[in-house]
Design a protein around this motif. Structure first.
Motif, PDB file in Angstrom:
ATOM      1  N   GLU A  40     -52.647  47.082 -33.496  1.00 14.97           N
ATOM      2  CA  GLU A  40     -51.564  47.954 -33.076  1.00 14.97           C
ATOM      3  C   GLU A  40     -52.217  48.974 -32.159  1.00 14.97           C
ATOM      4  O   GLU A  40     -53.132  49.693 -32.566  1.00 14.97           O
ATOM      5  N   GLU A  67     -48.212  45.962 -28.671  1.00 14.59           N
ATOM      6  CA  GLU A  67     -48.964  44.778 -29.101  1.00 14.59           C
ATOM      7  C   GLU A  67     -49.230  43.924 -27.869  1.00 14.59           C
ATOM      8  O   GLU A  67     -48.368  43.832 -26.987  1.00 14.59           O
ATOM      9  N   ASP A 110     -52.474  48.336 -42.382  1.00 18.81           N
ATOM     10  CA  ASP A 110     -52.765  48.613 -40.962  1.00 18.81           C
ATOM     11  C   ASP A 110     -53.807  49.723 -40.775  1.00 18.81           C
ATOM     12  O   ASP A 110     -53.525  50.761 -40.152  1.00 18.81           O
ATOM     13  N   LYS A 132     -46.346  52.487 -29.964  1.00 20.19           N
ATOM     14  CA  LYS A 132     -47.214  51.383 -30.395  1.00 20.19           C
ATOM     15  C   LYS A 132     -46.968  50.167 -29.518  1.00 20.19           C
ATOM     16  O   LYS A 132     -45.813  49.821 -29.248  1.00 20.19           O
ATOM     17  N   LYS A 176     -53.812  45.192 -37.370  1.00 20.28           N
ATOM     18  CA  LYS A 176     -52.463  44.746 -37.732  1.00 20.28           C
ATOM     19  C   LYS A 176     -52.579  43.819 -38.942  1.00 20.28           C
ATOM     20  O   LYS A 176     -52.789  42.605 -38.789  1.00 20.28           O
TER      21      LYS A 176
END
Ligand code: ADP
Ligand code: UDP
Length: 238
Positions: A90, A179, A129, A177, A123
């Motif tokens: 993340e 990805e 996390d 955040k 992640k």
């Protein structure tokens, strides 16, 4: 393009196979979770808003030269994206202290940084996390050193572009955040979503929270906040 078998059901989205092995359909739900799944609820209409908003923002990022997974919006809740192998990080960019940063380092929410910070979490829901640094990510073989450099540079570029876009809407981009994923040829692209679920968004004038913190912190007016961000984004595009 039609949905075939469901590949995955996450907390906020489902992922479906298609006839094309290089493409998947993500389907946005109204389900909301916080605190690693401990708090559960629904936010009526959230899936529709997050789908639309994420696609509009990803299209803009693409136009500005940031590669993304976005292919085509199929309906209110469904979007066709490139299937990628998600880098299990993340990637969190912060412009203003809030949330876990404020808690961890004892800094009041709202303190503005001189320059954005980038941090990584592993992640991994089972582990909650955990925060990690670049050498931890290398030790765990989550990405190569070159990929980590590229991810950091892309995240900061996304921050510049999104900060400017939200500023036009009278919204301060506090943190968010991201990805990233690898396409079959190894290219890194921005994946997942960009929405009030994954960004902290504060009204520039009133400092009112227009994001998932309304749900996390039981502030009320959750649906209205998501709708307000969508309204301003639509107006900005008109
Ligand atoms: P979570 O898995 O954290 O509950 P979601 O409910 O949002 O999250 O589920 C969406 C899942 O799809 C996430 O695990 C995300 O990493 C993954 N994903 C996002 N974009 C892509 C993509 N382009 N290809 C494959 N997987 C993706
Ligand atoms: N975030 C997210 N998913 C996560 C963790 C964080 O989208 O699993 C987003 C969150 O919405 C915020 C930013 O990342 O915009 C920074 O979150 P923070 O580390 O402060 O954690 P939190 O306060 O959510 O625990």
């Amino acid at each position: 393009m039609e949905k075939k078998e469901q590949l995955y059901e996450g907390k906020a989205k489902k992922v479906f196979a298609t006839d094309d092995p290089a493409l998947v359909i993500v389907s946005y739900k109204d389900d909301a979770t916080a605190f690693n799944g401990l708090k559960k609820g629904t936010i009526a209409g959230k899936g529709v808003i997050n789908n639309r908003m994420s696609n509009l923002l990803m299209r803009r990022l693409e136009e500005a030269g940031v590669p993304t997974h976005f292919v085509q919006e199929l309906s209110d809740r469904d979007t066709l994206v490139k299937k990628v192998s998600i880098v299990p990080l993340e990637v969190i960019v912060r412009n203003v202290a809030a949330g876990s940063f404020s808690k961890r380092y004892g800094v009041e929410e709202g303190v503005v940084f001189d320059a954005p910070t980038v941090e990584f979490s592993y992640k991994n829901d089972d582990l909650g996390d955990p925060l990690l640094n670049t050498s931890h990510a290398l030790a765990l073989k989550l990405a190569t050193a070159e990929e980590l450099e590229q991810i950091k540079a892309m995240a900061l570029r996304v921050d510049e572009l999104l900060k400017a876009a939200f500023h036009r809407m009278g919204i301060e981009l506090v943190d968010f955040k991201l990805e990233f994923g690898r396409t079959p040829d190894g290219t890194l692209v921005l994946a997942d979503e960009i929405s009030p679920d994954t960004c902290r968004l504060w009204d520039e004038k009133t400092h009112e929270k227009l994001d998932k913190d309304r749900f996390r912190r039981d502030l009320g007016g959750v649906e209205d906040a998501y709708q307000e961000v969508m309204r301003r984004l639509t107006e900005d595009l008109a």
